[in-house]
Design a protein around this motif. Structure first.
Motif, mmCIF file in Angstrom:
data_model
loop_
_atom_site.group_PDB
_atom_site.id
_atom_site.type_symbol
_atom_site.label_atom_id
_atom_site.label_comp_id
_atom_site.label_asym_id
_atom_site.label_seq_id
_atom_site.Cartn_x
_atom_site.Cartn_y
_atom_site.Cartn_z
ATOM 1 N N ARG A 185 -2.792 0.245 5.690
ATOM 2 C CA ARG A 185 -1.331 0.544 5.452
ATOM 3 C C ARG A 185 -0.317 0.947 6.483
ATOM 4 O O ARG A 185 0.719 0.860 6.370
ATOM 5 C CB ARG A 185 -1.384 1.786 4.127
ATOM 6 C CG ARG A 185 -1.593 3.020 4.808
ATOM 7 C CD ARG A 185 -1.674 4.098 3.757
ATOM 8 N NE ARG A 185 -1.849 5.588 4.585
ATOM 9 C CZ ARG A 185 -2.286 6.324 3.931
ATOM 10 N NH1 ARG A 185 -2.645 6.300 2.418
ATOM 11 N NH2 ARG A 185 -2.670 7.629 4.456
ATOM 12 N N PHE A 201 -7.993 -0.338 -3.974
ATOM 13 C CA PHE A 201 -7.537 0.781 -4.389
ATOM 14 C C PHE A 201 -8.354 1.565 -5.027
ATOM 15 O O PHE A 201 -9.513 1.227 -5.389
ATOM 16 C CB PHE A 201 -6.167 0.806 -5.491
ATOM 17 C CG PHE A 201 -4.937 -0.126 -4.918
ATOM 18 C CD1 PHE A 201 -4.001 0.629 -4.142
ATOM 19 C CD2 PHE A 201 -4.847 -1.619 -5.210
ATOM 20 C CE1 PHE A 201 -2.929 -0.227 -3.597
ATOM 21 C CE2 PHE A 201 -3.673 -2.128 -4.562
ATOM 22 C CZ PHE A 201 -2.855 -1.535 -3.819
ATOM 23 N N ALA A 224 -8.952 0.444 4.778
ATOM 24 C CA ALA A 224 -7.722 0.423 3.984
ATOM 25 C C ALA A 224 -6.698 1.184 4.625
ATOM 26 O O ALA A 224 -5.522 0.910 4.330
ATOM 27 C CB ALA A 224 -8.222 0.285 2.484
ATOM 28 N N LYS A 245 -0.777 -5.527 3.247
ATOM 29 C CA LYS A 245 -0.984 -5.578 1.539
ATOM 30 C C LYS A 245 -2.438 -5.337 1.387
ATOM 31 O O LYS A 245 -3.340 -5.660 1.909
ATOM 32 C CB LYS A 245 -0.092 -6.515 0.798
ATOM 33 C CG LYS A 245 1.236 -6.548 0.932
ATOM 34 C CD LYS A 245 1.710 -7.713 -0.025
ATOM 35 C CE LYS A 245 3.036 -7.436 0.219
ATOM 36 N NZ LYS A 245 4.002 -8.552 -1.035
ATOM 37 N N SER A 246 -2.905 -4.710 0.149
ATOM 38 C CA SER A 246 -4.111 -4.838 -0.392
ATOM 39 C C SER A 246 -4.439 -5.065 -1.709
ATOM 40 O O SER A 246 -3.715 -4.928 -2.507
ATOM 41 C CB SER A 246 -4.755 -3.386 -0.061
ATOM 42 O OG SER A 246 -6.214 -3.146 -0.379
ATOM 43 N N VAL A 306 0.952 -1.225 0.004
ATOM 44 C CA VAL A 306 -0.096 0.039 0.048
ATOM 45 C C VAL A 306 1.029 1.349 0.038
ATOM 46 O O VAL A 306 1.788 1.367 0.741
ATOM 47 C CB VAL A 306 -0.786 -0.087 1.154
ATOM 48 C CG1 VAL A 306 -1.650 1.224 1.259
ATOM 49 C CG2 VAL A 306 -1.740 -1.202 1.268
ATOM 50 N N MET A 335 -6.171 4.931 -1.153
ATOM 51 C CA MET A 335 -7.065 3.888 -0.723
ATOM 52 C C MET A 335 -8.332 4.287 -0.518
ATOM 53 O O MET A 335 -8.838 5.223 -0.458
ATOM 54 C CB MET A 335 -6.541 3.563 0.657
ATOM 55 C CG MET A 335 -4.869 2.992 0.979
ATOM 56 S SD MET A 335 -4.456 1.962 -0.188
ATOM 57 C CE MET A 335 -5.430 0.505 0.150
#
Length: 170
Positions: free
Chosen positions: A126, A135, A122, A131-132, A90, A117
C-alpha cells in the motif's frame, strides 16, 4: 509450577501462603510471602479463588457475597483474512468502523470492526501504491455480563491434579 490454593490467615487477615504443584518434582509444595498477586487469567484466577477455602471464606477466597465466578463476560476479538476476485486500492491507514452512538445502543452491547491488510508485505504494497485482492477484518465485540453467566467448580469432574474442572454457563 501450577497454583492450587491460596491460604488465608485469620490471625493476619490476609493470604500468607500458596500451595502449588511443582511440575519438575510432581509434588505439592508451599510458598510463604508477604503478598500475592493473582494473575492467572480470567478463568484460572477464578478457579484458584474458588479452591482457596477457609473458615472465613467457605465458598472461596473473597466470595462473601456469592459473586465469585458470576457476571462472566468477554471482549471477543476475531481476525480473519479473505480474497476478492479483482484487486482494489489499498486503504492507508486501515478503516475503523465504530459502534453506534452510546445513546442508541445498550451499554456494553457493542461491536466494531477494522478493515486492513492481512500481512506485512501487503501493508508495504500500500505504501508504494499497489492494489491488492487480499484484505483482513478484525471484529471486536463485548458480551453483556449477567448474574447467571459465569463459572463454577464442577461438582464431580476433576483435572489431572485432582482439582475441580471449571463449569461455564453462558
Amino acid at each position: 509450577a501450577h497454583a492450587l490454593e491460596l491460604e488465608w490467615s485469620d490471625l493476619k487477615n490476609k493470604v500468607t501462603g500458596l500451595v502449588y504443584h511443582n511440575r519438575r518434582t510432581g509434588l505439592q509444595e508451599r510458598l510463604e510471602a508477604d503478598a500475592f498477586v493473582v494473575a492467572c487469567g480470567q478463568l484460572a484466577s477464578t478457579k484458584l479463588l474458588f479452591a482457596s477455602k477457609s473458615a472465613a471464606f467457605p465458598n472461596g477466597l473473597g466470595n462473601n457475597l456469592d459473586v465469585l465466578g458470576r457476571y462472566l463476560h468477554d471482549h471477543v476479538k476475531e481476525w480473519f483474512s479473505f480474497e476478492i476476485d479483482r484487486p482494489l486500492s489499498v486503504l492507508a491507514p486501515s478503516a475503523y468502523v465504530t459502534r453506534r452512538p452510546y445513546g442508541k445502543d445498550h451499554p456494553l452491547l457493542a461491536a466494531s470492526w477494522t478493515l486492513g491488510m492481512p500481512s506485512q508485505s501487503a501493508k508495504f504494497a500500500r505504501l508504494i501504491g499497489r492494489k491488492s485482492n487480499r484484505f483482513a477484518v478484525q471484529l471486536f465485540t463485548t458480551s453483556i455480563p449477567r448474574h447467571d453467566r459465569g463459572q463454577q467448580p464442577h461438582p464431580t469432574q476433576k483435572d489431572k491434579l485432582c482439582q475441580p474442572l471449571v463449569r461455564l454457563t453462558f
